[in-house]
Every structure is written in C-alpha cells, then in structure tokens.
Motif scaffolding. Structure first.
Motif, PDB file in Angstrom:
ATOM      1  N   CYS A   9      42.988  46.166  42.508  1.00 55.51           N
ATOM      2  CA  CYS A   9      42.533  45.213  41.495  1.00 55.51           C
ATOM      3  C   CYS A   9      43.477  45.321  40.289  1.00 55.51           C
ATOM      4  CB  CYS A   9      41.099  45.542  41.088  1.00 55.51           C
ATOM      5  SG  CYS A   9      40.552  44.678  39.612  1.00 55.51           S
ATOM      6  N   CYS A  31      36.235  42.174  43.392  1.00 47.34           N
ATOM      7  CA  CYS A  31      36.356  43.613  43.162  1.00 47.34           C
ATOM      8  C   CYS A  31      34.948  44.186  43.020  1.00 47.34           C
ATOM      9  CB  CYS A  31      37.185  43.854  41.894  1.00 47.34           C
ATOM     10  SG  CYS A  31      37.197  45.571  41.362  1.00 47.34           S
ATOM     11  N   ARG A  33      34.066  46.581  41.406  1.00 51.46           N
ATOM     12  CA  ARG A  33      33.837  47.072  40.050  1.00 51.46           C
ATOM     13  C   ARG A  33      33.837  45.936  39.020  1.00 51.46           C
ATOM     14  NH1 ARG A  33      37.748  51.749  38.700  1.00 51.46           N
ATOM     15  NH2 ARG A  33      36.414  53.045  40.012  1.00 51.46           N
ATOM     16  N   CYS A  34      34.773  44.996  39.145  1.00 52.69           N
ATOM     17  CA  CYS A  34      34.909  43.937  38.130  1.00 52.69           C
ATOM     18  C   CYS A  34      34.160  42.656  38.495  1.00 52.69           C
ATOM     19  CB  CYS A  34      36.379  43.585  37.906  1.00 52.69           C
ATOM     20  SG  CYS A  34      37.421  44.989  37.507  1.00 52.69           S
TER      21      CYS A  34
END
Ligand SMILES: [Zn+2]
Length: 321
Positions: A9, A31, A33-34
């Motif tokens: 990412c 992603c 996480r994002c």
C-alpha cells in the motif's frame, strides 16, 4: 482486482491481503488498514504524504468506515488534505478507537473483532505497540471489556488481551456506553461546524472564500458534505456529522429542502444555527427568518459577508481556543 504479493500500500506500506485494480491514470487500492481508495499515478510517484502517512491512513480508514466518499488522491488535492489532517492527542486517539468499536457494534454486548495489524489505523497510530497501549487504556478505564464473563477492569483481564496473537474481541461496557453518550451531549469542546448549503458553482466559491474562512478564523473547522446528496434523501453520514458539530451554518440561498431539513434537525438537537441567505433570495425563504439570526449577503461583497459571519459566530457561540 488482483492480489499482488510483491506490492505494498503506498500509504501504510502494508502488503498483506492488498488488492489493486487499475483504471485510466489511477490505481484503486483495497488495503486492510486504509480501506478502499484511489490515487493518480503521478501522486503515487510523488508520495507527498511521506511525513504524514500515519495520519493519512487514519483519515482514509475513518472515511471508509463511515461510508464517506473519498475523491481520487491527486497532486492537486493532496496538499490541501494533508494540511487539514488533525494531529490527535493520546486521549483523542483512545476516543477514536472507542468510536470505531461503537461503529462496528451491532447491538450492546456485541463483541467485535479487532486485528492488531489491520486495525491500528482506527486509532490513528503508528504501530502495534501504540495501538495495544490504547486498547489497554480503554480496558483499564473500564470502557471496553474483552472477556465474556466479566466487564471489570482486573489486571488479569487486561493482560489476557496480549495472549492473542492477532487481535481481540472487545465489547463496549455499560460504562463505555455512558461515556459515549456523555461525550455526544457535551457539545462545548467540539471543533467541527457543519455547513448546510446548496451545491452550485457560484455557492462553492462563497463556501471556500467566505464561510470556511470565517469558521477557521474563529477557531473552528468547517465540514461540508463532500458530494451532492440524492434529492430528497438525507444521508446517515450527514446526521452523524451534524451530531458531531458545535454549531451549524445554514445558507438558505436556492431553497434547497435538504438545507432546511439539516437546519431544523440541528435546532431540534439544541445546536446553535446561524442562518444566511443571498439578499436577492430573501423573498423566497420558506419561513419567517426574522425570529432567527439571519445574515443577508450580496454578490461581490465577500468581505462584508465574512465580517458579518465572524461577528455572528463570536457573538452567538464564541471563539474556540
Ligand atoms: Zn494501507
């Protein structure tokens, strides 16, 4: 969508479970996480967010979780986005994490899964160590529990958490719900101001040059819905943003029904509402605004409008330090 093991990412640098797809001139990332976002090819090369990757990751994830639309990140909008990214204090990061758990909770008592790798962005933190610190802090304060049989804050309870390799399944305790409710009704420390107005090119410049500047200069942060809502439909996210706001500025110009709804909703919540309208449009206003504070503004008199709005904010709400 393809999974590419070698790719990471561009924001958080995590490669696990990353999916990407390409359209003309930009790349869409999924992603863990994002969240889901897209970046133009030029912006990927420039990597303007290098110093603020933690904050950008937190910002992207928060918008993803709340269903707020994210424009494609480009070299032209990134400087603005990066400049506006907040630097959260440790206490604010705890609250961010608690609010994220609340958002995932379907019913009181629901245990939600929190992953140490993927979910650190929920607390806007740099790494797992800092993330675990805030999780433990919430446990120690008794705002969340991680054990089915108890919601107390015994040290054994908070240490159990570290036995899990990948994550925990916390739930919000009765005390946690109490805290969130008190937080929501305590309006005075809020920085956000919701701006309700029609979407229109001419009014966009009024927003950028007058309303936003007046709000910023008095110590607050303006929030306007990013995209035009469907006609007749008020998004859940607008309700959420109004609830998070200290007060509301509603411009009635063009008589948009959504703006009336948002102003009325804010008044019902007990929030101060500053009304404004273009002088030429005053005759079309749907209700008698004389009983409310209503600022009349004229085209090409931006400085005058800004002064009036600043004065009204300072007089009715006060400067935020
Ligand atoms: Zn990421």
């Amino acid at each position: 969508m393809v999974s590419d093991n070698n790719e990471e990412c561009p924001v958080c640098k995590m490669s696990e479970d990353l999916k990407t797809s390409r359209t003309k001139g930009k790349k869409v990332y999924t992603c863990q996480r994002c969240g889901i976002f897209s970046i133009s090819d030029v912006a990927i090369l420039q990597e303007q967010w290098k110093e603020k990757s933690t904050e950008l990751s937190g910002w992207l994830r928060e918008r993803h979780e709340r269903g707020i639309e994210i424009q494609t990140l480009t070299p032209s909008n990134l400087p603005h986005i990066l400049a506006e990214l907040p630097q959260h204090t440790p206490l604010e990061k705890q609250l961010k994490l608690l609010e994220s758990i609340e958002l995932k909770t379907h019913y009181p008592g629901h245990k939600v899964y929190i992953n140490y790798e993927f979910d650190i962005s929920l607390a806007w933190v740099k790494n797992k160590e800092e993330f675990v610190f805030y999780l433990k802090a919430l446990l120690e304060r008794g705002l969340i529990g991680d054990n089915e049989s108890t919601s107390n804050t015994s040290s054994q309870n908070s240490l159990n958490m570290l036995d899990y390799a990948l994550g925990i399944k916390p739930f919000i305790t009765a005390k946690g719900w109490e805290y969130l409710e008190a937080k929501a009704s305590n309006n005075t420390d809020k920085v956000q101001v919701f701006v309700a107005m029609s979407f229109d090119n001419e009014l966009n410049s009024v927003y950028e040059n007058v309303i936003k500047k007046a709000i910023n200069s008095t110590g607050y942060r303006a929030c306007r819905a990013d995209s035009e809502p469907d006609l007749g439909r008020i998004d859940e996210k607008i309700i959420v943003e109004i609830k998070k706001s200290r007060f509301v500025v509603a411009d009635l110009t063009q008589q948009n029904s959504g703006v009336y709804f948002e102003a009325g909703f804010a008044m019902a919540l007990g929030l101060p509402v500053i009304l404004c309208v273009n002088k030429d449009d005053l005759k079309n206003v749907h209700f008698d605004v004389r009983q409310f504070n209503c600022i009349l503004w004229e085209k090409n008199e931006e400085d005058d409008f800004k002064n009036q709005l600043e004065t009204s904010i300072l007089y009715n709400i006060g400067r935020r330090n």
